[in-house]
Design a protein around this motif. Structure first.
Motif, PDB file in Angstrom:
ATOM      1  N   MET A   1     -48.112 -20.596  58.386  1.00  0.00           N
ATOM      2  CA  MET A   1     -48.089 -20.557  56.938  1.00  0.00           C
ATOM      3  C   MET A   1     -48.566 -22.157  56.492  1.00  0.00           C
ATOM      4  SD  MET A   1     -44.721 -19.795  54.587  1.00  0.00           S
ATOM      5  CE  MET A   1     -44.633 -18.159  54.955  1.00  0.00           C
ATOM      6  N   ASP A   2     -48.363 -22.991  57.539  1.00  0.00           N
ATOM      7  CA  ASP A   2     -48.657 -24.640  57.175  1.00  0.00           C
ATOM      8  C   ASP A   2     -49.980 -24.836  58.030  1.00  0.00           C
ATOM      9  OD1 ASP A   2     -45.295 -25.470  57.190  1.00  0.00           O
ATOM     10  OD2 ASP A   2     -46.713 -25.102  55.304  1.00  0.00           O
ATOM     11  N   ASP A   6     -56.801 -24.007  55.171  1.00  0.00           N
ATOM     12  CA  ASP A   6     -56.754 -23.887  53.624  1.00  0.00           C
ATOM     13  C   ASP A   6     -57.808 -24.914  53.346  1.00  0.00           C
ATOM     14  OD1 ASP A   6     -56.259 -22.701  51.302  1.00  0.00           O
ATOM     15  OD2 ASP A   6     -55.002 -24.229  50.627  1.00  0.00           O
ATOM     16  N   LYS A  54     -53.069 -27.197  43.465  1.00  0.00           N
ATOM     17  CA  LYS A  54     -51.508 -28.166  43.631  1.00  0.00           C
ATOM     18  C   LYS A  54     -51.568 -29.378  43.439  1.00  0.00           C
ATOM     19  CE  LYS A  54     -51.840 -27.934  48.674  1.00  0.00           C
ATOM     20  NZ  LYS A  54     -51.139 -27.424  50.062  1.00  0.00           N
TER      21      LYS A  54
ATOM     22  N   ASP B 122     -46.588 -11.032  52.197  1.00  0.00           N
ATOM     23  CA  ASP B 122     -45.859 -11.320  53.215  1.00  0.00           C
ATOM     24  C   ASP B 122     -44.384 -11.329  52.816  1.00  0.00           C
ATOM     25  OD1 ASP B 122     -46.037 -12.092  56.148  1.00  0.00           O
ATOM     26  OD2 ASP B 122     -44.917 -13.810  55.571  1.00  0.00           O
ATOM     27  N   LYS B 124     -41.993 -12.828  54.682  1.00  0.00           N
ATOM     28  CA  LYS B 124     -41.448 -14.118  54.873  1.00  0.00           C
ATOM     29  C   LYS B 124     -41.789 -15.342  53.816  1.00  0.00           C
ATOM     30  CE  LYS B 124     -42.039 -15.937  58.978  1.00  0.00           C
ATOM     31  NZ  LYS B 124     -42.776 -15.883  60.239  1.00  0.00           N
ATOM     32  N   TRP B 125     -42.804 -15.054  53.121  1.00  0.00           N
ATOM     33  CA  TRP B 125     -43.283 -15.947  51.960  1.00  0.00           C
ATOM     34  C   TRP B 125     -42.136 -15.488  50.779  1.00  0.00           C
ATOM     35  CZ3 TRP B 125     -45.317 -15.807  47.285  1.00  0.00           C
ATOM     36  CH2 TRP B 125     -45.669 -16.805  46.653  1.00  0.00           C
ATOM     37  N   GLN B 128     -38.631 -16.764  50.421  1.00  0.00           N
ATOM     38  CA  GLN B 128     -38.346 -18.029  49.951  1.00  0.00           C
ATOM     39  C   GLN B 128     -37.597 -18.143  48.721  1.00  0.00           C
ATOM     40  OE1 GLN B 128     -41.442 -20.875  51.548  1.00  0.00           O
ATOM     41  NE2 GLN B 128     -42.538 -19.235  50.809  1.00  0.00           N
ATOM     42  N   LYS B 145     -43.020 -22.864  50.483  1.00  0.00           N
ATOM     43  CA  LYS B 145     -44.302 -23.267  51.355  1.00  0.00           C
ATOM     44  C   LYS B 145     -45.544 -22.535  50.847  1.00  0.00           C
ATOM     45  CE  LYS B 145     -41.782 -24.366  55.369  1.00  0.00           C
ATOM     46  NZ  LYS B 145     -41.440 -23.837  56.923  1.00  0.00           N
ATOM     47  N   ASN B 146     -46.543 -23.134  50.974  1.00  0.00           N
ATOM     48  CA  ASN B 146     -47.682 -22.613  50.683  1.00  0.00           C
ATOM     49  C   ASN B 146     -48.419 -21.600  51.646  1.00  0.00           C
ATOM     50  OD1 ASN B 146     -50.249 -22.246  49.121  1.00  0.00           O
ATOM     51  ND2 ASN B 146     -51.227 -23.927  50.129  1.00  0.00           N
ATOM     52  N   ILE B 147     -49.259 -20.838  51.451  1.00  0.00           N
ATOM     53  CA  ILE B 147     -49.932 -20.072  52.169  1.00  0.00           C
ATOM     54  C   ILE B 147     -51.521 -20.397  52.503  1.00  0.00           C
ATOM     55  CG2 ILE B 147     -50.631 -17.747  53.035  1.00  0.00           C
ATOM     56  CD1 ILE B 147     -48.253 -16.515  51.614  1.00  0.00           C
TER      57      ILE B 147
END
Lengths: 216, 174
Positions: A1-2, A6, A54, B122, B124-125, B128, B145-147
């Protein structure tokens, strides 16, 4: 995810077909020439430092390179290679439906003869634009861009500068997109051919550009 | 003769990227049963007043795009809300289930039409958001959290949920 993926968009855009032309040319032998042809290959990579989605402002480094088989103004055969690093800034408003962008870049190009007088040139480029998503899938915008050329990579050897401005419209679906742009030369100054606020030695009065992309 | 036109037709660009295509994942009924299985629902659409809109915007920091909100009262207590947020090209439709105390029970993506960012489905996302309330920060890269590659979608869904929680406090709670 991190994952940092990106921030990298390597070769996200790879142009397999490039320019065609239809020029009422400034160069005498090419007057009233109109033709479409395969232009060459162009590719780019982008690394995002700050995200416009963001962070307070989006900042990205972009590197473009290409191999062009024809001069884009008069269509003469050539074997131009160029590389162009640039920095992009983007600020979004209204839930990212209003996009403001500014970018600056430097281009080094080789192999510009015989279309141009000198074999290699250094150019400074800049652009600014605003686009608004006025309906799902549709963006309308205006842009202005400028180009300052210095032959032989010599900053004391100024050749010409030009400013274009005009509207654009963009349509996008999941698997493809198209952008139509019209630019008008609002100001130009060239040492080769001074012409009352416009220059045509290596530039045009108007420029139409249609880009079509496919996602897969 | 001066140059008149330069017509550059098309760099036909090939974008190398993961793809997700227009998909309607869930109908309203399917989303209701996914969040509140076995329960019954009573439609209670809410039309916001100007002052409510302004209050929601001030509380959440997110603009209210529509005056009407699709809301259902759940038989067990709690609320089921269908909402939409701006995607890169089209709207993203999602559903939020709120417990009786106004905390998030679950969110479900109902309709996603973008080329990129489908990873927001997803599990899991989405997990949150469970337990978040109007007092939660709900900010990307903070408590959400970002994807990677789906930043715009993550940001807008996060903002959307924050707005819905403010909507609950101002228009549903009492």
């Amino acid at each position: 995810m991190d994952s940092p993926i990106d921030s990298r968009q390597a070769f996200r855009s790879f142009n397999i077909i490039s320019t065609t032309k239809g020029v009422d040319g400034d160069r005498d032998a090419l007057d009233s020439t109109n033709a479409y042809r395969f232009g060459g290959f162009e590719g780019s990579a982008k690394y995002r430092l700050l995200s416009p989605f963001k962070d307070p402002i989006g900042v990205a480094l972009r590197l473009e390179a290409g191999y062009l088989l024809h001069d884009e103004v008069d269509g003469l055969d050539q074997h131009e290679r160029y590389i162009k690093p640039e920095i992009d800034f983007q600020k979004d408003f209204l839930e990212d439906r209003l996009i403001c962008s500014v970018n600056f870049g430097v281009e080094w190009a080789w192999g510009k003869q015989p279309a141009e007088q000198y074999p290699r040139e250094l150019s400074f480029e800049g652009a600014a634009g605003v686009a608004y998503r006025f309906a799902p899938n549709w963006y309308a915008g205006v842009e202005i861009h400028t180009r300052w050329e210095y032959p032989l990579f010599d900053l004391y050897n100024f050749e010409h500068r030009v400013f274009y401005a005009g509207p654009s419209i963009h349509y996008s679906q999941e698997r493809w997109w198209a952008t139509l742009t019209w630019n008008y030369q609002v100001y130009g100054k060239g040492v080769d051919e001074p012409a009352d606020g416009q220059t045509f030695a290596e530039e045009t009065r108007q420029l139409f550009r249609l880009k079509v992309g496919f996602n897969f | 003769m001066k140059s008149e036109f330069l017509f550059i037709a098309l760099p036909a660009s090939v974008l190398i990227a993961p793809s997700a295509f227009a998909v309607k994942y869930l109908t309203v009924e399917q989303a209701q049963q996914a969040i509140f299985p076995g329960k019954s629902f009573t439609a209670m659409p809410v039309k916001l007043t100007g002052s409510q809109r302004k209050a929601i915007q001030q509380a959440s920091g997110v603009r209210v795009l529509h005056d009407e909100q699709q809301v259902w009262r759940v038989s067990s207590g709690g609320w089921f809300i269908v909402d939409e947020v701006v995607g890169k090209h089209e709207f993203i439709t999602y559903a939020a289930g709120l417990n009786g105390d106004g905390s998030v029970k679950q969110i479900e993506i109902m309709d996603y039409r973008e080329t990129y960012g489908g990873q927001i489905r997803d599990q899991k996302w989405r997990a949150q958001f469970v337990g978040k309330t109007s007092k939660s920060t709900l900010k990307l890269d903070s408590d959400i959290k970002n994807i990677s590659g789906a930043t715009l979608s993550c940001r807008h869904i996060t903002d959307g949920v924050k707005r819905l929680l403010a909507f609950y406090e101002i228009a549903l709670k009492h």
